[in-house]
Scaffold this motif. Structure first.
Motif, PDB file in Angstrom:
ATOM      1  N   ALA A 219       0.822  -1.212   0.000  1.00  0.00           N
ATOM      2  CA  ALA A 219       0.000   0.000   0.000  1.00  0.00           C
ATOM      3  C   ALA A 219       0.852   1.257   0.000  1.00  0.00           C
ATOM      4  N   LEU A 220       1.989   1.229   0.685  1.00  0.00           N
ATOM      5  CA  LEU A 220       2.879   2.385   0.721  1.00  0.00           C
ATOM      6  C   LEU A 220       3.331   2.762  -0.692  1.00  0.00           C
ATOM      7  N   PHE A 221       3.806   1.766  -1.459  1.00  0.00           N
ATOM      8  CA  PHE A 221       4.279   2.059  -2.820  1.00  0.00           C
ATOM      9  C   PHE A 221       3.119   2.346  -3.774  1.00  0.00           C
ATOM     10  N   TYR A 222       2.002   1.683  -3.568  1.00  0.00           N
ATOM     11  CA  TYR A 222       0.820   1.969  -4.388  1.00  0.00           C
ATOM     12  C   TYR A 222       0.360   3.410  -4.196  1.00  0.00           C
ATOM     13  N   ASN A 223       0.422   3.898  -2.948  1.00  0.00           N
ATOM     14  CA  ASN A 223      -0.030   5.252  -2.676  1.00  0.00           C
ATOM     15  C   ASN A 223       0.861   6.315  -3.304  1.00  0.00           C
TER      16      ASN A 223
END
Length: 409
Positions: A219-223
């Motif tokens: 989720a961190l990289f997706y965000n």
């Protein structure tokens, strides 16, 4: 997700439910409200794009940190008090942001706004579900309506008010949240509310769970991809406030449609990990195309709206996965996961602006595409640890929670 619900049961709700639902609409409007006025703020306050993008960073960074303690707070002071404190903070800090005369002040007041939003959003779901008539299905359909209206209308309202002055969108939020504060203070009844205290350390310990840690990293990289598309795009578009507002009105509709309807349909036909491994590469392709065609406003508008379709799916599937990945209380798991994912959102806008000036307007989108592929890689490599998310079906309430929490950023 909406099957079997009747319009009558949704509309026949106590006034206290409508009060919280109205506040949710305004909270969701805040997602895209600032987008149309970013260039105007940069021009009026003589701020660099990097400084202007810190409006998102301060908001999301504080939201991330606050999410680690919201469950601890609400479990002790109760839902109504948490909601009112959150709303009061938004009212005050949105007003101060509009009254500010420097970009540094606006950045600081946006941080306070982020604290208020974290307190409100983390509590609103349970409040409506507990107070709604017609069962959880009716409550969640009401949430879906609030999400769709808020995400779509936010950029449009920001554009309309931004045509008058960059200050007016902040004043508009302050007034609307003040109305919501009064309505909830008068109408919401929490007599008989049960409180189960949550340990302060619970969200921190939760990140030691391998499944939750994998999803949080993804989720961190997706965000980074999400907020590059949302927060950086107003600059290369080159439109005025209304043009940006209409663009992200279309983006908001796309996010709402896929998060509310398309994601649940996909999950009836494939596992959650498969849905993410299909959607993330498609989002990466969209970002690459946005970088290639960044000099064409028309092409960039299309990429933004198409990206919104992918973002809506990912928000719902990722957050639903978090709720099923462990035996942890869902409030604890969601708080820990959200804290990590918002850090990616906090880093992305100023990074994109820096890359734009260091290289050109294409590079931020290409870096965002790489980040999205890293997210897909985390899901792929960690898939053996994520088996549980693919064998457990979410019930209607959990799907609604995924829609709400996933799009609250």
């Amino acid at each position: 997700m909406s099957g079997g619900r009747t319009g009558a049961s949704v509309l026949r709700q106590p006034l206290q439910v409508w009060a919280v639902a109205f506040a949710c609409v305004v909270a969701f409007m805040g997602i895209g409200l600032v987008d149309p006025i970013l260039p105007a703020i940069a021009e009026s306050l003589q701020a660099t794009p990097v400084q202007t993008e810190l409006l998102f960073t301060s908001y999301l960074l504080v939201t991330a940190l606050a999410m680690l303690v919201t469950s601890w707070i609400s479990s002790r002071i109760g839902a109504k008090a948490t909601l009112l404190i959150g709303l009061a903070l938004i009212v005050v800090f949105a007003l101060f942001a509009g009254l500010s005369g420097s970009v540094e002040a606006v950045i600081g007041f946006r941080a306070g706004w982020g604290l208020g939003n974290a307190l409100f959003i983390s509590t609103a779901l349970a409040t409506i579900v507990g107070a709604a008539a017609g069962g959880s299905g009716a409550a969640i359909m009401l949430y879906e309506a609030a999400l769709g209206i808020g995400i779509a209308v936010g950029p449009l309202l920001g554009g309309l008010l931004g045509e008058v002055s960059w200050k007016w969108p902040f004043f508009g939020v302050s007034v609307l949240m003040a109305v919501a504060f009064v309505a909830i203070a008068i109408l919401l009844r929490t007599k008989g509310e049960k409180r189960t205290p949550v340990a302060f350390s619970a969200p921190f310990r939760a990140l030691g769970n391998p499944s939750l840690a994998i999803l949080a990293v993804a989720a961190l990289f997706y965000n980074i991809g999400f907020f590059t598309l949302l927060a950086f795009s107003p600059f290369p578009l080159g439109f005025g406030a209304m043009g940006i507002g209409f663009t992200f009105f279309g983006w908001g509709i796309a996010v709402a449609i896929t998060s509310v309807w398309v994601a649940p349909l996909m999950l009836k036909r494939m596992t959650r990990s498969t849905a993410m491994l299909i959607t993330l590469p498609l989002l990466a392709i969209d970002l690459v195309v946005a970088g290639v065609l960044v000099t064409s406003p028309t092409a960039l508008v299309v990429c933004i709206i198409v990206g919104g379709l992918m973002l809506g799916i990912m928000n719902t599937v990722l957050t639903e996965s978090v709720m099923e990945a462990t035996d942890l209380p869902r409030a604890v798991a969601s708080s820990a996961y959200s804290a990590v994912r918002f850090l990616g959102g906090a880093a992305a806008p100023p990074l994109a602006a820096f890359l734009w000036h260091a290289a050109n307007a294409s590079v931020p989108y290409w870096v965002a595409a790489l980040a999205v592929l890293i997210s897909a890689g985390a899901i792929l490599v960690g898939r053996p640890k994520l088996a549980r998310i693919d064998v457990r079906e979410a019930d209607e309430a959990e799907e609604g929670a995924a829609v709400l929490i996933g799009d609250a950023a």
